[in-house]
Design an enzyme around this catalytic site. Structure first.
Site, short mmCIF file in Angstrom:
data_model
loop_
_atom_site.label_atom_id
_atom_site.label_comp_id
_atom_site.label_asym_id
_atom_site.label_seq_id
_atom_site.Cartn_x
_atom_site.Cartn_y
_atom_site.Cartn_z
N CYS A 117 -9.52 -11.00 8.78
CA CYS A 117 -8.69 -12.21 8.69
C CYS A 117 -7.40 -11.99 7.91
CB CYS A 117 -9.49 -13.34 8.04
SG CYS A 117 -11.10 -13.56 8.78
N HIS A 257 -4.88 -18.69 5.57
CA HIS A 257 -5.94 -18.42 6.53
C HIS A 257 -6.81 -19.67 6.63
CE1 HIS A 257 -9.14 -16.76 8.74
NE2 HIS A 257 -9.96 -16.59 7.73
N ASN A 287 -11.80 -21.22 12.55
CA ASN A 287 -11.36 -19.96 11.95
C ASN A 287 -11.11 -18.94 13.07
OD1 ASN A 287 -11.22 -17.43 10.76
ND2 ASN A 287 -12.91 -17.79 9.33
#
Ligand code: UT7
Length: 334
Positions: A117, A257, A287
């Site tokens: 990520c 993020h 996500n």
């Protein structure tokens, strides 16, 4: 005599998410969960998932074409393509090479970047260094994922969280004093086991037994990742600000993020930023790992939320464990 460094910034952005959505009420029919639990614990309402047979390169290509057009840069003028992903089309060739061919980026070098990520922010830092040093002029950085293909849709601990998408940015020379002013990259491999795909490489190849044990899917100790994330998000932005000779009071935007609204909230509090100054799209997309930051960045840029001179922090964390922040002084005229 030291050579003057070129200021490297974002010339254009683009994004793409697949058409199909999976809502929380869809998930209620698949695992033992509820819309109320997911919204309260994560902030997610729905996520987009790739069609059967749709590879990550397809999403990445669409985002890349949009970013190139926005930047006014031709694919032939790209010197380097970096694709941050944990769901590449295949282990080899790299997804970056697939895009190099599809886009017709004849002179570009290409590689995939593995930082989960944090991948897009890692890629932005790499791109800016090549440009600042005068080695390359135009670098395309993409964060792209089809996590729906590595998620266990019978595991409520993970399947409610993730979504598919791609975001891209073209980096190039900008006016002096603008662009990427500083970054903080970090890693702690001792935390590698809290978020992994056990059967995905040379340690545990994908065998029949591994498939039966669902080892080809994402496994996560959610609480451990949560604790790490809450500590690291604000910290990494503070470090990047220091390296950029700026303070948190000067920040105009945080593009975090998008893992959990509670993690974003705690980072914003530490940075003393009101939530109106934080770009949030987790409710629509969940996500998207490496794609989260560039999709949020591109959506905000195309919605004209940034003005020239705004100080923007990109901040990510993820498997590895890794973390990364970049401080960008927005160089584009609206
Ligand atoms: O990109 C980086 C990747 N990942 C992350 O950043 C994830 C970070 N972690 C998180 O976001 C959170 O830890 C989760 C959203 C994964 C979980 O939230 P939590 O507040 O830490 O919940 P929990 O794991 O402590 O579980 C609380 C309760 C448990 O039940 P009991 O033991 O209290 O009876 C779980 O079994 O909630 C239960 N639970 C669920 N209930 C309904 C866990 N998952 C679900 C679910 N639906 N999907």
């Amino acid at each position: 005599m030291t050579q003057k460094r070129t200021s490297a910034g974002i010339l254009g952005t683009g994004w793409c998410v697949p058409e199909k959505t999976v809502t929380n009420s869809d998930l209620e029919k698949m695992v033992d969960t509820s819309d109320a639990w997911i919204v309260e614990r994560t902030g997610i309402h729905e996520r987009h998932v790739a069609a059967e047979g749709q590879p990550v390169s397809d999403l990445a290509e669409r985002a890349a074409r949009m970013a190139l057009e926005d930047a006014g840069v031709a694919a032939e003028d790209l010197d380097l393509i970096i694709v941050a992903t944990l769901t590449s089309d295949r282990i080899i060739p790299s997804t970056a090479c697939i895009l190099q061919d599809r886009l017709g980026a004849k002179k570009a070098a290409a590689f995939d970047l593995s930082a989960a990520c944090s991948g897009f922010a890692y890629g932005a830092a790499v791109a800016s260094q090549f440009i600042a040093g005068g080695v390359y002029r135009h670098v395309l950085v993409i964060g792209a994922e089809t996590l729906s293909k590595v998620v266990d849709w019978t595991d409520r601990n993970t399947c409610i969280l993730f979504g598919d998408g791609a975001g891209a940015a073209v980096f190039g020379p900008v006016e002096d004093g603008y662009g990427l002013l500083g970054f903080d990259l970090g890693s702690d491999g001792s935390g590698g086991d809290v978020l992994d795909i056990p059967a995905s490489g040379s340690l545990h190849p994908v065998t029949k037994e591994a498939l039966e044990a669902h080892q080809q899917y994402i496994h996560m100790d959610g609480k451990a990742v949560f604790r790490f994330a809450v500590k690291i998000m604000g910290h990494t932005v503070e470090e990047a600000l220091k390296k950029s000779n700026h303070t948190k009071e000067e920040l105009d935007w945080l593009v975090p993020h998008q893992a959990n609204i509670r993690i974003i909230d705690s980072a914003a509090k530490r940075l003393e930023l009101p939530m109106e100054k934080v770009i949030i799209n987790i409710e629509k997309y969940g996500n998207m790992s490496a794609a989260s930051i560039p999709v949020a960045l591109a959506e905000a840029a195309h919605a004209h939320r940034f003005k020239k001179g705004d100080l923007i922090a990109l901040a990510g964390f993820g498997a590895g464990l890794t973390w990364a922040s970049c401080i960008v002084k927005w160089a584009k005229e609206d």
